[in-house]
Design an enzyme around this catalytic site. Structure first.
Site, PDB file in Angstrom:
ATOM      1  N   GLN A  33       0.824  -1.202   0.000  1.00  0.00           N
ATOM      2  CA  GLN A  33       0.000   0.000   0.000  1.00  0.00           C
ATOM      3  C   GLN A  33       0.864   1.261   0.000  1.00  0.00           C
ATOM      4  O   GLN A  33       1.727   1.431   0.860  1.00  0.00           O
ATOM      5  CB  GLN A  33      -0.935   0.031   1.213  1.00  0.00           C
ATOM      6  CG  GLN A  33      -1.902  -1.137   1.277  1.00  0.00           C
ATOM      7  CD  GLN A  33      -1.415  -2.265   2.160  1.00  0.00           C
ATOM      8  OE1 GLN A  33      -0.232  -2.609   2.133  1.00  0.00           O
ATOM      9  NE2 GLN A  33      -2.314  -2.838   2.940  1.00  0.00           N
ATOM     10  N   GLN A  49      -0.323  -0.175  -5.778  1.00  0.00           N
ATOM     11  CA  GLN A  49      -1.388  -0.599  -4.877  1.00  0.00           C
ATOM     12  C   GLN A  49      -1.884   0.597  -4.053  1.00  0.00           C
ATOM     13  O   GLN A  49      -1.090   1.337  -3.479  1.00  0.00           O
ATOM     14  CB  GLN A  49      -0.883  -1.700  -3.934  1.00  0.00           C
ATOM     15  CG  GLN A  49      -1.955  -2.225  -2.982  1.00  0.00           C
ATOM     16  CD  GLN A  49      -1.494  -3.427  -2.181  1.00  0.00           C
ATOM     17  OE1 GLN A  49      -0.453  -4.016  -2.468  1.00  0.00           O
ATOM     18  NE2 GLN A  49      -2.259  -3.801  -1.180  1.00  0.00           N
ATOM     19  N   ASP A  50      -3.216   0.755  -4.020  1.00  0.00           N
ATOM     20  CA  ASP A  50      -3.842   1.816  -3.217  1.00  0.00           C
ATOM     21  C   ASP A  50      -3.402   3.216  -3.650  1.00  0.00           C
ATOM     22  O   ASP A  50      -3.043   4.059  -2.815  1.00  0.00           O
ATOM     23  CB  ASP A  50      -3.546   1.619  -1.730  1.00  0.00           C
ATOM     24  CG  ASP A  50      -4.260   0.417  -1.137  1.00  0.00           C
ATOM     25  OD1 ASP A  50      -4.867  -0.339  -1.903  1.00  0.00           O
ATOM     26  OD2 ASP A  50      -4.212   0.244   0.080  1.00  0.00           O
ATOM     27  N   ASP A  61      -6.476  -2.647  -5.933  1.00  0.00           N
ATOM     28  CA  ASP A  61      -7.354  -1.746  -5.175  1.00  0.00           C
ATOM     29  C   ASP A  61      -6.960  -0.285  -5.374  1.00  0.00           C
ATOM     30  O   ASP A  61      -6.906   0.496  -4.418  1.00  0.00           O
ATOM     31  CB  ASP A  61      -7.302  -2.078  -3.675  1.00  0.00           C
ATOM     32  CG  ASP A  61      -7.561  -3.543  -3.376  1.00  0.00           C
ATOM     33  OD1 ASP A  61      -8.212  -4.212  -4.194  1.00  0.00           O
ATOM     34  OD2 ASP A  61      -7.111  -4.016  -2.314  1.00  0.00           O
ATOM     35  N   ARG A 120     -13.361  -5.490  -5.666  1.00  0.00           N
ATOM     36  CA  ARG A 120     -13.575  -6.554  -4.691  1.00  0.00           C
ATOM     37  C   ARG A 120     -14.015  -5.921  -3.369  1.00  0.00           C
ATOM     38  O   ARG A 120     -13.696  -4.756  -3.093  1.00  0.00           O
ATOM     39  CB  ARG A 120     -12.317  -7.397  -4.495  1.00  0.00           C
ATOM     40  CG  ARG A 120     -11.088  -6.637  -4.015  1.00  0.00           C
ATOM     41  CD  ARG A 120      -9.922  -7.575  -3.791  1.00  0.00           C
ATOM     42  NE  ARG A 120      -8.738  -6.878  -3.291  1.00  0.00           N
ATOM     43  CZ  ARG A 120      -7.776  -7.462  -2.597  1.00  0.00           C
ATOM     44  NH1 ARG A 120      -7.858  -8.763  -2.309  1.00  0.00           N
ATOM     45  NH2 ARG A 120      -6.729  -6.780  -2.173  1.00  0.00           N
TER      46      ARG A 120
END
Length: 516
Positions: free
Chosen positions: A311, A333-334, A355, A422
């Site tokens: 993240q 990510q993130d 994500d 998700r």
């Protein structure tokens, strides 16, 4: 004594000295509390709290007011307990998570104070938004300890009572969906002349201050300009950031700040903090916005930690009524943390892998480009929405946008599975409407988080999308998935309905489509 501690002291005094009306019986409390999702803590604290005794409940509005006062009282106590944990933190990772929690409890108390302040001009929807944010703050506090591997004994000091009591207030204040009747008032930062800000031929001509790497402005760093901005200017405070790469971590707490750059890829604010590097997701943001009414235009926000560091946030927004226009968000990510409150993104580019659009705001992306990059584990998930309570008025709405492969994914996209999202939390809610979905999107469309978790309680929808990845024929068969065919159902997630955009976006002059 700090300003915030003084505020807490005065607020505690107010709560201890206030009287609402006169007494109720235990049976009355039980009757009212049984109408909430968490009746036991409701009944216990209303019965035993010295500040809530001898108060009468005649109607639901009385009960809601009492519940708000109660959760504020418990949040103040939890904040004090959190401060006492400082000596329990034995290493930098625990200290990092603890530091987040102190800030998050402070922000929660401020949000609750807004709902209780009779001088705050607000609607039922405003209250639901602020309560949703308060609950998100507490979830984020806990998440930080878990993701950095804190010991269980530290978490034992953190009461779940505030979370349960907040959930009760969300249920009591719940706003059923209806076609909105727009308010006839606008945010306090709207002043005559603001309408032209985004249309100015030269941003510098409208700026209060200029930031320039070459020394030609008043400041050479964005942080210096932000730190010198008035906490509340009474109007829009414009900071023009000239072309250049600004390697710094920026936190924006003042209200009504506007950052204007020279364009995507020209004005770049970049950082490299990450969970892999020892910070929480919350604190990894290159730019973090807390102050309400924020606007950004023509800027790139970047995090260069890379996919291996997990993240790593480029931008985190917890700014209510915030707008991002012609901006780019770059990470893995993130990438983009749409953390809380009401947000709007128009003509923006978002790059990432896992994500890469996530959080628990009520947010609409319109006319944006979503670029999936090449992930190390061969799986991409575009969204991970974090709605943890069924009464939070939050979700991610992606409208009239494009989902395609970034240049590094295009040559290998056949070996990578890319999903629309998700379920990060139990009531995750995300919709894609009238958007172009390229062939990189897996036929099932959506990915499980962990087994059957949230598959029946989430809300995932698709409406009139186009492109080779838009067919819903082979989509997941989850109870919470909806191939939307009704314009009325889809319109709930439009700018006009989902974030009441007609009541505040016109004054920003950002172009937007209110309906479908």
């Amino acid at each position: 004594m700090s300003t915030f501690n003084l505020f807490i002291t005065l607020l505690v005094f107010f709560l201890l000295s206030s009287s609402f009306v006169s007494s109720y019986s235990g049976n009355d409390v039980q009757l009212w509390c049984n109408q909430t999702p968490n009746p036991q803590p409701c009944e216990y604290f209303l019965t035993n709290s010295p500040t809530q005794q001898n108060k009468k409940i005649n109607q639901k509005s009385d009960f809601l007011q009492l519940s708000l006062q109660l959760v504020q009282e418990r949040a103040l106590i939890a904040h004090a307990n959190t401060l006492s944990l400082a000596s329990k933190c034995r290493n930098p990772r625990e200290t990092a998570a603890w530091t987040d929690c102190v800030e998050l409890y402070e922000q929660t108390i401020l949000k609750l104070n807004k709902t209780l302040d009779p001088n705050t001009k607000s609607s039922q929807v405003d209250t639901q938004t602020w309560l949703s944010t308060a609950l998100t703050n507490l979830e984020t506090c806990k998440a930080g300890f878990y993701e950095l591997g804190v010991q269980d004994y530290v978490l034992s000091f953190m009461s779940n009572n505030v979370t349960q009591l907040l959930s009760n207030t969300l249920a009591l204040n719940k706003v059923e969906y209806q076609e909105p009747s727009y308010r006839d008032w606008f945010p306090t930062w709207v002043k005559p002349g603001d309408r032209k800000l985004l249309q100015a031929s030269s941003p510098a001509s409208k700026a209060n201050v200029v930031v320039a790497k070459d020394g030609s402005g008043k400041y050479t760093t964005v942080s210096a300009a932000i730190n010198a901005a008035p906490v509340s200017s009474g109007g829009r405070y414009v900071i023009y950031v000239k072309s250049g790469v600004y390697n710094e971590q920026v936190e924006i707490k003042a209200k009504n700040i506007m950052l204007v750059g020279d364009g995507i890829g020209k004005t770049i604010i970049t950082g490299s903090k990450s969970v892999g590097g020892g910070t929480t997701t919350f604190s990894s943001a290159t730019v973090a916005v807390v102050g309400d009414g924020f606007i950004a235009q023509d800027i790139t926000f970047r995090n260069t930690a890379g996919a291996a560091n997990h993240q790593a946030v480029a931008l985190r927004s917890g700014s209510d009524l915030s707008v991002f226009y012609r901006c780019s968000f770059e990470g893995y990510q993130d990438t983009l943390y749409v953390y809380s409150d009401r947000q709007f993104y128009r003509e923006c580019d978002i790059y990432g892998t896992v994500d890469f659009i996530f959080g628990n705001a009520a947010v609409v992306f319109q006319n944006c480009n979503l670029y999936a990059r090449n992930p190390p584990n061969r799986i991409n998930t575009i969204t991970a929405q974090g709605r943890s309570d069924p009464n939070q008025n939050t979700g991610i709405s992606i409208h009239n946008s494009r989902v395609t492969a970034a240049s590094d994914l295009s040559p290998v996209q056949s070996s990578v599975k890319t999903y629309l999202g998700r379920p990060w939390k139990q009531y995750s809610r995300t919709v894609f409407m009238k958007s172009y979905l390229d062939s990189l999107i897996n036929g099932e469309g959506w990915l499980e988080w962990s087994g059957n978790f949230a598959l029946s309680s989430l809300y995932y929808g698709e409406y009139m999308n186009t492109g080779p990845g838009s067919s819903t024929t082979n989509r997941v068969k989850w109870l919470g998935y909806h191939a939307i065919t009704s314009a009325s159902e889809a319109s709930q997630f439009s700018v006009g309905n989902f974030i009441a955009g007609n009541s505040w976006l016109p004054e920003t002059t950002v172009p937007f489509t209110s309906g479908l």
